[in-house]
Design a protein around this motif. Structure first.
Motif, PDB file in Angstrom:
ATOM      1  N   VAL A 324       0.843  -1.205   0.000  1.00 43.92           N
ATOM      2  CA  VAL A 324       0.000   0.000   0.000  1.00 43.92           C
ATOM      3  C   VAL A 324       0.877   1.254   0.000  1.00 43.92           C
ATOM      4  N   ALA A 325       1.965   1.236   0.809  1.00 46.46           N
ATOM      5  CA  ALA A 325       2.857   2.397   0.876  1.00 46.46           C
ATOM      6  C   ALA A 325       3.539   2.642  -0.471  1.00 46.46           C
ATOM      7  N   GLU A 326       3.935   1.557  -1.140  1.00 46.98           N
ATOM      8  CA  GLU A 326       4.576   1.701  -2.445  1.00 46.98           C
ATOM      9  C   GLU A 326       3.633   2.340  -3.456  1.00 46.98           C
ATOM     10  N   LEU A 327       2.331   2.032  -3.326  1.00 49.07           N
ATOM     11  CA  LEU A 327       1.347   2.582  -4.246  1.00 49.07           C
ATOM     12  C   LEU A 327       1.124   4.074  -4.004  1.00 49.07           C
ATOM     13  N   TYR A 328       1.083   4.507  -2.722  1.00 48.86           N
ATOM     14  CA  TYR A 328       0.699   5.883  -2.412  1.00 48.86           C
ATOM     15  C   TYR A 328       1.876   6.814  -2.126  1.00 48.86           C
ATOM     16  N   GLU A 329       3.086   6.288  -2.004  1.00 51.90           N
ATOM     17  CA  GLU A 329       4.212   7.155  -1.694  1.00 51.90           C
ATOM     18  C   GLU A 329       4.437   8.228  -2.771  1.00 51.90           C
ATOM     19  N   PRO A 330       4.392   7.897  -4.058  1.00 48.96           N
ATOM     20  CA  PRO A 330       4.556   8.959  -5.073  1.00 48.96           C
ATOM     21  C   PRO A 330       3.474  10.021  -4.996  1.00 48.96           C
ATOM     22  N   LEU A 331       2.217   9.582  -4.710  1.00 48.91           N
ATOM     23  CA  LEU A 331       1.127  10.552  -4.639  1.00 48.91           C
ATOM     24  C   LEU A 331       1.323  11.502  -3.463  1.00 48.91           C
ATOM     25  N   VAL A 332       1.765  10.984  -2.312  1.00 51.75           N
ATOM     26  CA  VAL A 332       2.001  11.837  -1.147  1.00 51.75           C
ATOM     27  C   VAL A 332       3.141  12.813  -1.425  1.00 51.75           C
ATOM     28  N   GLU A 333       4.188  12.310  -2.070  1.00 46.28           N
ATOM     29  CA  GLU A 333       5.317  13.196  -2.400  1.00 46.28           C
ATOM     30  C   GLU A 333       4.899  14.287  -3.374  1.00 46.28           C
ATOM     31  N   ASP A 334       4.011  13.958  -4.326  1.00 48.39           N
ATOM     32  CA  ASP A 334       3.504  14.977  -5.239  1.00 48.39           C
ATOM     33  C   ASP A 334       2.739  16.060  -4.489  1.00 48.39           C
ATOM     34  N   GLU A 335       2.142  15.709  -3.366  1.00 47.60           N
ATOM     35  CA  GLU A 335       1.401  16.680  -2.559  1.00 47.60           C
ATOM     36  C   GLU A 335       2.320  17.427  -1.599  1.00 47.60           C
ATOM     37  N   GLY A 336       3.634  17.159  -1.694  1.00 52.18           N
ATOM     38  CA  GLY A 336       4.596  17.844  -0.837  1.00 52.18           C
ATOM     39  C   GLY A 336       4.726  17.245   0.538  1.00 52.18           C
ATOM     40  N   GLY A 337       4.265  15.994   0.738  1.00 52.20           N
ATOM     41  CA  GLY A 337       4.345  15.367   2.044  1.00 52.20           C
ATOM     42  C   GLY A 337       5.270  14.173   2.056  1.00 52.20           C
ATOM     43  N   THR A 338       5.322  13.487   3.200  1.00 48.15           N
ATOM     44  CA  THR A 338       6.142  12.290   3.359  1.00 48.15           C
ATOM     45  C   THR A 338       5.274  11.158   3.881  1.00 48.15           C
ATOM     46  N   LEU A 339       5.630   9.942   3.503  1.00 54.15           N
ATOM     47  CA  LEU A 339       4.914   8.736   3.933  1.00 54.15           C
ATOM     48  C   LEU A 339       5.900   7.837   4.667  1.00 54.15           C
ATOM     49  N   GLU A 340       5.632   7.562   5.920  1.00 55.15           N
ATOM     50  CA  GLU A 340       6.511   6.754   6.752  1.00 55.15           C
ATOM     51  C   GLU A 340       5.827   5.427   7.090  1.00 55.15           C
ATOM     52  N   ILE A 341       6.665   4.412   7.377  1.00 54.37           N
ATOM     53  CA  ILE A 341       6.159   3.064   7.712  1.00 54.37           C
ATOM     54  C   ILE A 341       6.717   2.668   9.065  1.00 54.37           C
ATOM     55  N   ASP A 342       5.879   2.108   9.904  1.00 55.18           N
ATOM     56  CA  ASP A 342       6.296   1.655  11.237  1.00 55.18           C
ATOM     57  C   ASP A 342       5.628   0.308  11.517  1.00 55.18           C
ATOM     58  N   VAL A 343       6.305  -0.782  11.159  1.00 55.25           N
ATOM     59  CA  VAL A 343       5.752  -2.129  11.336  1.00 55.25           C
ATOM     60  C   VAL A 343       6.833  -3.028  11.941  1.00 55.25           C
ATOM     61  N   PRO A 344       6.572  -3.712  13.041  1.00 56.97           N
ATOM     62  CA  PRO A 344       7.571  -4.628  13.598  1.00 56.97           C
ATOM     63  C   PRO A 344       7.719  -5.860  12.716  1.00 56.97           C
ATOM     64  N   PRO A 345       8.836  -6.579  12.788  1.00 59.52           N
ATOM     65  CA  PRO A 345       9.019  -7.793  11.967  1.00 59.52           C
ATOM     66  C   PRO A 345       8.022  -8.884  12.359  1.00 59.52           C
ATOM     67  N   ASP A 346       7.738  -9.756  11.394  1.00 57.56           N
ATOM     68  CA  ASP A 346       6.905 -10.942  11.628  1.00 57.56           C
ATOM     69  C   ASP A 346       5.551 -10.590  12.249  1.00 57.56           C
ATOM     70  N   LEU A 347       4.885  -9.606  11.703  1.00 61.66           N
ATOM     71  CA  LEU A 347       3.540  -9.255  12.166  1.00 61.66           C
ATOM     72  C   LEU A 347       2.529  -9.949  11.260  1.00 61.66           C
ATOM     73  N   HIS A 348       1.822 -10.935  11.815  1.00 66.77           N
ATOM     74  CA  HIS A 348       0.865 -11.725  11.042  1.00 66.77           C
ATOM     75  C   HIS A 348      -0.505 -11.669  11.704  1.00 66.77           C
ATOM     76  N   ALA A 349      -1.548 -11.844  10.894  1.00 65.71           N
ATOM     77  CA  ALA A 349      -2.920 -11.872  11.409  1.00 65.71           C
ATOM     78  C   ALA A 349      -3.802 -12.621  10.439  1.00 65.71           C
ATOM     79  N   ASP A 350      -4.918 -13.103  10.937  1.00 69.84           N
ATOM     80  CA  ASP A 350      -5.953 -13.706  10.084  1.00 69.84           C
ATOM     81  C   ASP A 350      -6.859 -12.594   9.581  1.00 69.84           C
ATOM     82  N   CYS A 351      -6.908 -12.404   8.286  1.00 72.13           N
ATOM     83  CA  CYS A 351      -7.713 -11.309   7.736  1.00 72.13           C
ATOM     84  C   CYS A 351      -7.990 -11.559   6.266  1.00 72.13           C
ATOM     85  N   ASN A 352      -8.823 -10.694   5.707  1.00 78.49           N
ATOM     86  CA  ASN A 352      -9.063 -10.666   4.274  1.00 78.49           C
ATOM     87  C   ASN A 352      -8.140  -9.611   3.684  1.00 78.49           C
ATOM     88  N   ARG A 353      -7.152 -10.032   2.913  1.00 76.97           N
ATOM     89  CA  ARG A 353      -6.116  -9.110   2.425  1.00 76.97           C
ATOM     90  C   ARG A 353      -6.701  -7.986   1.582  1.00 76.97           C
TER      91      ARG A 353
END
Length: 485
Positions: A324-353
């Motif tokens: 998701v970040a890879e998709l929206y990072e260029p758009l945020v940069e075009d708006e003059g902003g920054t997109l940061e990611i904060d995810v710990p390693p091996d974070l898994h869950a049961d969900c609908n991707r």
């Protein structure tokens, strides 16, 4: 007659009749069982006593003859609670005994059989009161006849006591049934009547009515609590439906009006191919907006109709957020902003991707529209973490945030805090996020930070990772975690 018919059809009346029938049958069976067994036991005792007396008198007769037998019977018959004795000669004249009157057939049939007879006791029945006794009669040598028996007064008295007890018990059963009817009709039926009356008022349109709770936590209170909770939910849904209808009318009225206006202007003023082409393009834009609204409503409805857990699978949150970040990072940069990611390693869950990806997209777009700070550059942060066996996914910005009094309302359909509605949008993005969170057993929550807003959802319990660790790019340095209330 109508009131009597209604009375006999009530549950209280039927329960009273049922109690009377059940207790009467049970009491009758019990008393009959006790009576028969007691009568049998007492009859056996009488037979054993008579046989013992006969054996003793027979021994006396064998040893000493008639004289000793007469003396023994005379001595025994003088006791107050003595057995019955009668010795007659061959002519039927009484020689000794304590019986004043007895049917003659008893002495004539001296076969040793056990008989139930009526008699009058000698010297104790001043008014010739007849009693009942169990006797045996034997013929001795010389034409003598010996009768020995036991009075049945105690046995008959006990039988009368049992009969009186049965009658008294039937009276008690009827009284208890009446008390039960009073209790059921005045207490239980009153609660049922209250429920019926409240239901009628609700059916008449007053959705604010609620069932009375007595406070004693009985089954009626538990039923009332559950029904009241259901009524609260129904009232909320009805109000939500009204709000949705109002919002749909408001949101669709503007594009439909613009659509109608452009068509009328095109028919009236457009000249040539270019003019009609411009009108058609503007019309197409408006229809696209209408289709987006309807598609969003349909998707929310489909999500809300899904069974929880039916579309879940173990997923790597690192990879999902990185995509998701890879998709929206260029758009945020075009708006003059920054997109940061904060995810710990091996974070898994049961969900609908797919749905979780849509959630992150909606939250990012919401931050792009409304999360711009008054001064400085826009900063959007995507992240996730584990919290008490749940997976938390969040999107935060450094904008003005959402007032606390509006944080619950903004999740409803077609709610837009920008009252002028000049910005593009449908007011359905956060409603979809809320529906997806509910499908995953969680909720959408907000937290005003200083500055900015943090929006997050919580997913299904964490499952062990089945594949390698998350994307290294998804775990760039540690950032401050979002606060939760």
């Amino acid at each position: 007659m109508t009131r009597l018919t209604r009375f006999t059809r009530t549950t209280a009346f039927k329960l009273s009749l049922l109690y009377i029938a059940v207790f009467t049958v049970m009491s009758g069976v019990l008393l009959v069982y006790v009576s028969e067994n007691t009568d049998h036991l007492m009859s056996e005792q009488v037979v054993q006593a008579v046989d013992a007396e006969l054996k003793g008198l027979s021994d006396v007769y064998v040893r000493g003859g008639v004289r000793d037998l007469v003396q023994t019977i005379d001595s025994r018959s003088r006791h107050p609670d003595a057995s019955l004795y009668l010795l007659t000669d061959f002519s039927g004249n009484a020689l000794v005994g304590n019986i004043a009157r007895l049917p003659t057939v008893v002495l004539e049939e001296a076969d040793g059989g056990l008989r139930r007879v009526r008699y009058t006791r000698l010297g104790q029945d001043t008014e010739d009161i007849e009693r009942q006794a169990m006797v045996r009669t034997f013929e001795l040598r010389g034409g003598f006849r010996l009768l020995v028996g036991r009075d049945l007064g105690e046995q008959l008295h006990f039988a009368n006591l049992l009969g009186n007890a049965l009658r008294l018990w039937l009276v008690v059963v009827v009284v208890m049934a009446a008390i039960t009817w009073l209790f059921v009709s005045r207490r239980v039926m009153k609660r049922i009547d209250d429920i019926s009356a409240t239901s009628r008022m609700i059916m008449n349109g007053d959705l604010s009515e609620r069932l009375t709770i007595a406070g004693n936590n009985d089954e009626f209170d538990r039923l009332a609590v559950n029904l009241n909770a259901m009524l609260d939910r129904i009232e909320l849904l009805m109000q939500s439906m009204k709000d949705v209808t109002d919002n749909i009318a408001h949101d669709l009225k503007t594009p439909l009006t613009r659509l109608q206006t452009r068509i009328e202007i095109a028919l009236r003023e457009a000249k040539g191919e270019e003019g009609y082409r411009g009108a058609l393009e503007a019309t197409l834009d408006e229809t696209d907006q209408l289709l987006r609204i309807f598609n969003a409503l349909l998707r929310i409805a489909r999500i809300e109709s899904m069974a929880p857990g039916s579309v879940m699978e173990p997923s790597d949150m690192n990879k999902l957020i990185a995509q998701v970040a890879e998709l929206y990072e260029p758009l945020v940069e075009d708006e003059g902003g920054t997109l940061e990611i904060d995810v710990p390693p091996d974070l898994h869950a049961d969900c609908n991707r797919d749905l979780i990806s849509q959630v992150m997209v909606n939250l990012i777009e919401n931050a792009l529209k409304y999360g711009r700070p008054e001064t400085g550059a826009l900063r959007i942060r995507l992240g996730g973490k584990e919290d008490d066996g749940r997976v938390i996914l969040f999107v935060s910005d450094n904008g003005p945030g959402i007032p606390e009094e509006d944080q619950a309302r903004v999740k409803d359909r077609f709610v837009r805090l920008e009252e002028s509605r000049s910005e593009p949008g449908t007011g359905l993005g956060l409603s979809l996020v809320k529906a997806v969170a509910s499908l995953h057993g969680g909720d959408l929550r907000f937290k005003n930070e200083d500055p900015g807003l943090c929006a997050w959802i919580d997913l299904a319990p964490v499952k062990p990772a089945s594949s390698g660790s998350g994307n290294a790019e998804a775990g760039t340095g540690h950032k401050e975690e979002p606060n939760r209330e």
